[in-house]
Design an enzyme around this catalytic site. Structure first.
Site, short mmCIF file in Angstrom:
data_model
loop_
_atom_site.label_atom_id
_atom_site.label_comp_id
_atom_site.label_asym_id
_atom_site.label_seq_id
_atom_site.Cartn_x
_atom_site.Cartn_y
_atom_site.Cartn_z
N GLY A 220 81.51 -52.65 -40.85
CA GLY A 220 80.24 -52.14 -41.35
C GLY A 220 80.26 -50.63 -41.55
O GLY A 220 81.22 -50.07 -42.08
N ASP A 247 82.39 -45.93 -52.04
CA ASP A 247 81.54 -45.21 -52.99
C ASP A 247 80.19 -45.91 -53.14
O ASP A 247 79.15 -45.26 -53.24
CB ASP A 247 82.24 -45.13 -54.35
CG ASP A 247 83.63 -44.55 -54.24
OD1 ASP A 247 83.83 -43.66 -53.40
OD2 ASP A 247 84.52 -44.99 -55.00
#
Length: 312
Positions: A220, A247
């Site tokens: 995560g 990104d």
């Protein structure tokens, strides 16, 4: 801003074997580089963004044409040198990157890029400096960018690594976004647990960062500032392609303006949507939101499934 953009050539194969002929089942070429990936994600979500990057040659013209067709605002600093090509080979269960070195910029071109980024940020809320530096660029370049951009009153986020990231901390960026390996390298220690990541983030904060958004791969993402340490995890997200997931995480974070927990959940939602898509031009999958949980880091001894590897 993307100091070292690229054309991303993504190749899909049904299987892959060294020393033999492998057949492409699908291939795409996209204008890319970390900052461009963030701008693509924001633009496709209807959020105003300007992509700033250097570029020349055939690939630079391809980028100009692609961004113009998409209606995404951009500033391209002409270099008269062809933009690099990065190859991603996607085979079942694997995603392999083969990256060219960034095209060198002259000192005049580097400063022109800074000036154009500052001008583009005049009416912005946030400025992002993303990715590696072109060959031969001084390590102080990102710090110089942060100082120039902060002077116009925007929050500055840095997504870089190594010495450029280390030097950028001196300019007190609003946020840095390392992955777990980049963070390990920044603080020169192994990161094996949730607590290790929090400790490393707090070291980065003591050196100048206001906050840290750390991408942890399958574990995560974590948000840490001087008062808060939050972790967000996702479950049951199909893996297709990991390229651009970091990104997408950053784009999801800056697309929100609420409190840190909401921004972190949205960041992981966008990253999960990217992982489940075959290219970096992903649609946000709102149905994934119920599969994401955010909570305070309350188990510091929890072991990372993808522990850090210090980058050289």
């Amino acid at each position: 801003m993307t100091p070292s953009p690229a054309i991303d050539w993504t190749i899909h194969v049904a299987s892959f074997s060294l020393d033999s002929v492998n057949h492409i089942t699908q291939g795409t070429r996209e204008s890319s580089g970390k900052g461009l990936n963030v701008s693509w994600a924001l633009h496709r979500a209807g959020i105003s963004t300007v992509a700033v990057f250097p570029g020349g040659g055939t690939n630079g013209e391809l980028m100009r044409e692609e961004l113009s067709r998409a209606g995404m605002p951009f500033v391209r600093v002409e270099t008269h040198t062809n933009v690099r090509t990065n190859i991603t080979l996607v085979s079942p269960g694997h995603s392999t990157k083969i990256n060219e070195a960034g095209v060198a910029l002259s000192p005049i071109q580097r400063e022109h890029l800074v000036d154009r980024a500052v001008a583009a940020s005049a009416s912005a809320d946030t400025a992002l400096i993303c990715g590696s530096l072109p060959t031969g660029t001084p390590n102080d370049y990102v710090r110089h960018l942060v100082e120039r951009l902060a002077a116009v009153g925007v929050d500055v986020i840095v997504d870089s690594s190594g010495r450029p990231l280390e030097r950028a901390l001196d300019a007190r960026p609003h946020l840095i976004k390392p992955n777990v390996h980049e963070l390990a390298t920044l603080v020169s220690r192994d990161l094996r647990s949730h607590g290790d990541v929090v400790d490393a983030a707090r070291i980065a904060i003591s050196r100048g960062a206001v906050a840290v958004l750390a991408s942890l791969g399958a574990d995560g993402a974590m948000y840490v500032d001087s008062d808060t340490a939050l972790i967000a995890t996702a479950r049951d997200v199909p893996f297709v392609n990991s390229v651009g997931a970091g990104d997408a995480l950053l784009a999801g974070y800056v697309s929100e303006t609420a409190e840190a927990a909401t921004r972190l959940k949205n960041a992981v939602l966008w990253a999960s949507s990217a992982v489940a898509h075959e290219s970096t031009l992903f649609p946000v999958r709102p149905e994934f939101a119920e599969r994401i949980s955010v909570h305070t880091v309350d188990a510091p001894d929890a072991i990372l499934s993808e522990p850090s590897v210090r980058l050289s």
